[in-house]
Write a protein that holds these residues in place. Sequence first.
Motif, PDB file in Angstrom:
ATOM      1  N   PRO A 168      33.059 -53.992  69.430  1.00 47.45           N
ATOM      2  CA  PRO A 168      32.723 -54.320  68.044  1.00 47.45           C
ATOM      3  C   PRO A 168      32.142 -53.082  67.353  1.00 47.45           C
ATOM      4  N   VAL A 169      32.789 -52.630  66.319  1.00 53.17           N
ATOM      5  CA  VAL A 169      32.364 -51.411  65.632  1.00 53.17           C
ATOM      6  C   VAL A 169      32.317 -51.642  64.126  1.00 53.17           C
ATOM      7  N   THR A 170      31.187 -51.308  63.542  1.00 51.63           N
ATOM      8  CA  THR A 170      31.059 -51.308  62.092  1.00 51.63           C
ATOM      9  C   THR A 170      31.461 -49.915  61.631  1.00 51.63           C
ATOM     10  N   ALA A 171      32.584 -49.846  60.921  1.00 44.85           N
ATOM     11  CA  ALA A 171      33.147 -48.552  60.526  1.00 44.85           C
ATOM     12  C   ALA A 171      32.313 -47.854  59.465  1.00 44.85           C
ATOM     13  N   SER A 172      32.265 -46.526  59.561  1.00 47.15           N
ATOM     14  CA  SER A 172      31.657 -45.706  58.521  1.00 47.15           C
ATOM     15  C   SER A 172      32.745 -44.953  57.756  1.00 47.15           C
ATOM     16  N   VAL A 173      33.995 -45.296  58.031  1.00 47.76           N
ATOM     17  CA  VAL A 173      35.156 -44.712  57.375  1.00 47.76           C
ATOM     18  C   VAL A 173      35.970 -45.852  56.770  1.00 47.76           C
ATOM     19  N   ALA A 174      36.920 -45.502  55.914  1.00 48.90           N
ATOM     20  CA  ALA A 174      37.754 -46.511  55.253  1.00 48.90           C
ATOM     21  C   ALA A 174      39.223 -46.294  55.606  1.00 48.90           C
ATOM     22  N   GLU A 175      40.011 -47.344  55.455  1.00 50.02           N
ATOM     23  CA  GLU A 175      41.448 -47.224  55.699  1.00 50.02           C
ATOM     24  C   GLU A 175      42.014 -46.099  54.851  1.00 50.02           C
ATOM     25  N   GLY A 176      42.848 -45.262  55.481  1.00 48.79           N
ATOM     26  CA  GLY A 176      43.452 -44.126  54.806  1.00 48.79           C
ATOM     27  C   GLY A 176      42.702 -42.826  54.994  1.00 48.79           C
ATOM     28  N   ASP A 177      41.445 -42.897  55.461  1.00 55.17           N
ATOM     29  CA  ASP A 177      40.678 -41.672  55.700  1.00 55.17           C
ATOM     30  C   ASP A 177      41.275 -40.880  56.865  1.00 55.17           C
ATOM     31  N   THR A 178      41.270 -39.568  56.745  1.00 60.04           N
ATOM     32  CA  THR A 178      41.656 -38.674  57.840  1.00 60.04           C
ATOM     33  C   THR A 178      40.388 -38.348  58.612  1.00 60.04           C
ATOM     34  N   VAL A 179      40.478 -38.413  59.944  1.00 65.38           N
ATOM     35  CA  VAL A 179      39.313 -38.129  60.783  1.00 65.38           C
ATOM     36  C   VAL A 179      39.653 -37.020  61.770  1.00 65.38           C
ATOM     37  N   ALA A 180      38.632 -36.287  62.152  1.00 63.34           N
ATOM     38  CA  ALA A 180      38.791 -35.195  63.117  1.00 63.34           C
ATOM     39  C   ALA A 180      38.264 -35.645  64.479  1.00 63.34           C
ATOM     40  N   ALA A 181      38.784 -35.044  65.522  1.00 63.33           N
ATOM     41  CA  ALA A 181      38.291 -35.334  66.877  1.00 63.33           C
ATOM     42  C   ALA A 181      36.793 -35.081  66.921  1.00 63.33           C
ATOM     43  N   GLY A 182      36.047 -36.039  67.469  1.00 61.68           N
ATOM     44  CA  GLY A 182      34.604 -35.900  67.602  1.00 61.68           C
ATOM     45  C   GLY A 182      33.813 -36.380  66.401  1.00 61.68           C
ATOM     46  N   GLN A 183      34.497 -36.711  65.312  1.00 60.81           N
ATOM     47  CA  GLN A 183      33.812 -37.189  64.104  1.00 60.81           C
ATOM     48  C   GLN A 183      33.303 -38.615  64.318  1.00 60.81           C
ATOM     49  N   GLU A 184      32.094 -38.890  63.855  1.00 62.06           N
ATOM     50  CA  GLU A 184      31.588 -40.261  63.942  1.00 62.06           C
ATOM     51  C   GLU A 184      32.389 -41.122  62.968  1.00 62.06           C
ATOM     52  N   VAL A 185      32.933 -42.232  63.491  1.00 60.81           N
ATOM     53  CA  VAL A 185      33.752 -43.135  62.681  1.00 60.81           C
ATOM     54  C   VAL A 185      33.101 -44.498  62.513  1.00 60.81           C
ATOM     55  N   GLY A 186      32.026 -44.751  63.233  1.00 65.12           N
ATOM     56  CA  GLY A 186      31.342 -46.032  63.105  1.00 65.12           C
ATOM     57  C   GLY A 186      30.204 -46.148  64.092  1.00 65.12           C
ATOM     58  N   ARG A 187      29.593 -47.335  64.081  1.00 64.23           N
ATOM     59  CA  ARG A 187      28.483 -47.636  64.985  1.00 64.23           C
ATOM     60  C   ARG A 187      28.801 -48.938  65.698  1.00 64.23           C
ATOM     61  N   ILE A 188      28.384 -49.007  66.951  1.00 63.15           N
ATOM     62  CA  ILE A 188      28.560 -50.254  67.706  1.00 63.15           C
ATOM     63  C   ILE A 188      27.744 -51.318  66.996  1.00 63.15           C
TER      64      ILE A 188
END
Length: 170
Positions: free
Chosen positions: A108-128
């Motif tokens: 279960p992850v609460t995202a800190s990003v939105a659909e369509g966002d580009t993310v880099a390896a190692g970037q925080e994308v959410g919190r458990i």
Amino acid sequence: MATFANIFRFLAGAAVCIGLLLSPGPSPASSNPEAPWSWPLDGTPPVLRHFDRPPEPWMAGHRGVDLGASDGAVLSPADGVVVFVGTVVDRPVLTLDHGGGLLSSFEPVTASVAEGDTVAAGQEVGRISTEPHCPSLCVHWGVREHGEYVNPLPFVSDRRPSVLLPLADP
């Protein structure tokens, strides 16, 4: 003198050998991605529950791994694009498309990003999130390759080739 049957066997065997040499072999992504992935949590988290492919797609199994977390940050294991942020059944889910038919999903992850966002390896994308999935803090990480769930661990494990060393003299 060689008989026609012997010549035919030789040519058939040669054709099989050439076919094996020219075949592309297994997909590199399922066991050895071209660009190394990183763990989706800080450090090397403990695996609390391993991947368990069901015998049939509709049967029970564990289509990913549960990773123990000491911190709630979830990181993108590779470069990608956010393709889903939402709730599935009763859990918040985040899915990243890494290209080449590879998708990572986390719950279960609460995202800190939105659909369509580009993310880099190692970037925080959410919190458990606080919805329980394991007895202790953990995240479920699933990887799909061309629509099929595969074991995520080979993407982050040691991918160096095995080398046989000579035995030491006694």
